[in-house]
Design an enzyme around this catalytic site. Sequence first.
Site, PDB file in Angstrom:
ATOM      1  N   ASP A   1       0.836  -1.206   0.000  1.00 45.64           N
ATOM      2  CA  ASP A   1       0.000   0.000   0.000  1.00 45.64           C
ATOM      3  C   ASP A   1       0.866   1.250   0.000  1.00 45.64           C
ATOM      4  OD1 ASP A   1      -2.338  -1.748   1.958  1.00 45.64           O
ATOM      5  OD2 ASP A   1      -2.728  -0.868  -0.013  1.00 45.64           O
TER       6      ASP A   1
ATOM      7  N   MET B   1       1.081   5.184  -0.108  1.00 41.71           N
ATOM      8  CA  MET B   1       0.222   6.334   0.199  1.00 41.71           C
ATOM      9  C   MET B   1       1.080   7.601   0.266  1.00 41.71           C
ATOM     10  SD  MET B   1      -2.099   4.679   3.210  1.00 41.71           S
ATOM     11  CE  MET B   1      -2.861   3.076   3.015  1.00 41.71           C
TER      12      MET B   1
ATOM     13  N   HIS C   1      -0.365  -1.112  -4.790  1.00 44.03           N
ATOM     14  CA  HIS C   1      -1.599  -0.318  -4.808  1.00 44.03           C
ATOM     15  C   HIS C   1      -1.214   1.145  -4.615  1.00 44.03           C
ATOM     16  CE1 HIS C   1      -5.670   0.521  -2.572  1.00 44.03           C
ATOM     17  NE2 HIS C   1      -5.559   1.187  -3.694  1.00 44.03           N
TER      18      HIS C   1
ATOM     19  N   MET D   1     -12.443  -1.410  -3.577  1.00 38.71           N
ATOM     20  CA  MET D   1     -12.181  -1.002  -2.185  1.00 38.71           C
ATOM     21  C   MET D   1     -13.439  -1.218  -1.346  1.00 38.71           C
ATOM     22  SD  MET D   1      -9.075  -0.220  -2.171  1.00 38.71           S
ATOM     23  CE  MET D   1      -9.014   0.324  -0.473  1.00 38.71           C
TER      24      MET D   1
HETATM   25  C1  DX5 Z   1      -6.320   0.700   2.818  1.00 42.15           C
HETATM   26  C2  DX5 Z   1      -5.461  -0.294   2.070  1.00 42.15           C
HETATM   27  C3  DX5 Z   1      -5.824  -1.719   2.388  1.00 42.15           C
HETATM   28  C4  DX5 Z   1      -5.688  -2.034   3.849  1.00 42.15           C
HETATM   29  C5  DX5 Z   1      -6.221  -3.413   4.144  1.00 42.15           C
HETATM   30  O1  DX5 Z   1      -6.152   1.955   2.235  1.00 42.15           O
HETATM   31  O2  DX5 Z   1      -5.599  -0.123   0.686  1.00 42.15           O
HETATM   32  O3  DX5 Z   1      -4.985  -2.582   1.628  1.00 42.15           O
HETATM   33  O4  DX5 Z   1      -4.337  -1.975   4.208  1.00 42.15           O
HETATM   34  O5  DX5 Z   1      -5.987  -3.611   5.496  1.00 42.15           O
HETATM   35  P1  DX5 Z   1      -7.088  -4.299   6.425  1.00 42.15           P
HETATM   36  O6  DX5 Z   1      -7.152  -5.724   5.954  1.00 42.15           O
HETATM   37  O7  DX5 Z   1      -6.522  -4.147   7.800  1.00 42.15           O
HETATM   38  O8  DX5 Z   1      -8.366  -3.555   6.213  1.00 42.15           O
HETATM   39 ZN    ZN Z   2      -4.542  -1.657  -0.617  1.00 45.54          ZN
END
Ligand code: DX5
Ligand code: ZN
Length: 219
Positions: free
Chosen positions: A36, A38, A67, A138
């Site tokens: 992930d 960000m 992602h 999502m």
């Molecule tokens: C949120 C991320 C997800 C998140 C999933 O923005 O894209 O990948 O990390 O984590 P859990 O399984 O803890 O919801």
């Molecule tokens: Zn993610």
Amino acid sequence: MKKIQISPSILSADFSQLGNEIKRLEKGGADMIHVDVMDGHFVPNLTIGPPVIKRLRNCTKLPFDVHLMISPVHKYIEDYSKAGADIITIHPEATDNLIDSIDHIRKLNKKVGVSLNPDTKLNIIENILDKIDLVLIMSVFPGFGGQKFMHEVVEKIKNLKKIKDEKKLNFDIEVDGGINFENSKIVIEAGANILVSGTTIFKENNGNIKKNIDSLKLE
Ligand code: DX5
Ligand code: ZN
């Protein structure tokens, strides 16, 4: 019916031990690693970027399912490709021209994913479904792990699967956010074949990765 795959999110891993955590995931039967990214702009959180991914690349042979929750995203795609991403997933809202960004990822010989936030309708990607390898649905608003699964996205997964079957397309349906042992069955039955999970995989059953991955896969 595609084999169910699990893509654990390292967002919930021990960030002081990311390399070892990735090795633990591989040993526990992960099919790929969900990274992930960000930027504190597209989402209100900041995680890791190309330099860290490049170092983590040598820790496993598993595909990196990257992602990108960053905007603007187009000009950074090549950096993630060079760092070792295998799947590059972008959000349509983060690029001025989705087709150009899809083509750019394709030209870099990477798998192309497009991610839809819970409030984004399917119709904005209906005309590009034949150009991509993966749709990331999502089930939380992106930015943080540990959020609650939003059941309203189940209908969207079912509708996407219907379109995929009608058009005889072969893209993966990946679901991301709040996935646990209860809702994983619902999501798979709705049509998903890749599940992302961070909290459930790292925290349940005293962090027994293999047990948690197998339980999510319904095995
Ligand atoms: C949120 C991320 C997800 C998140 C999933 O923005 O894209 O990948 O990390 O984590 P859990 O399984 O803890 O919801
Ligand atoms: Zn993610």
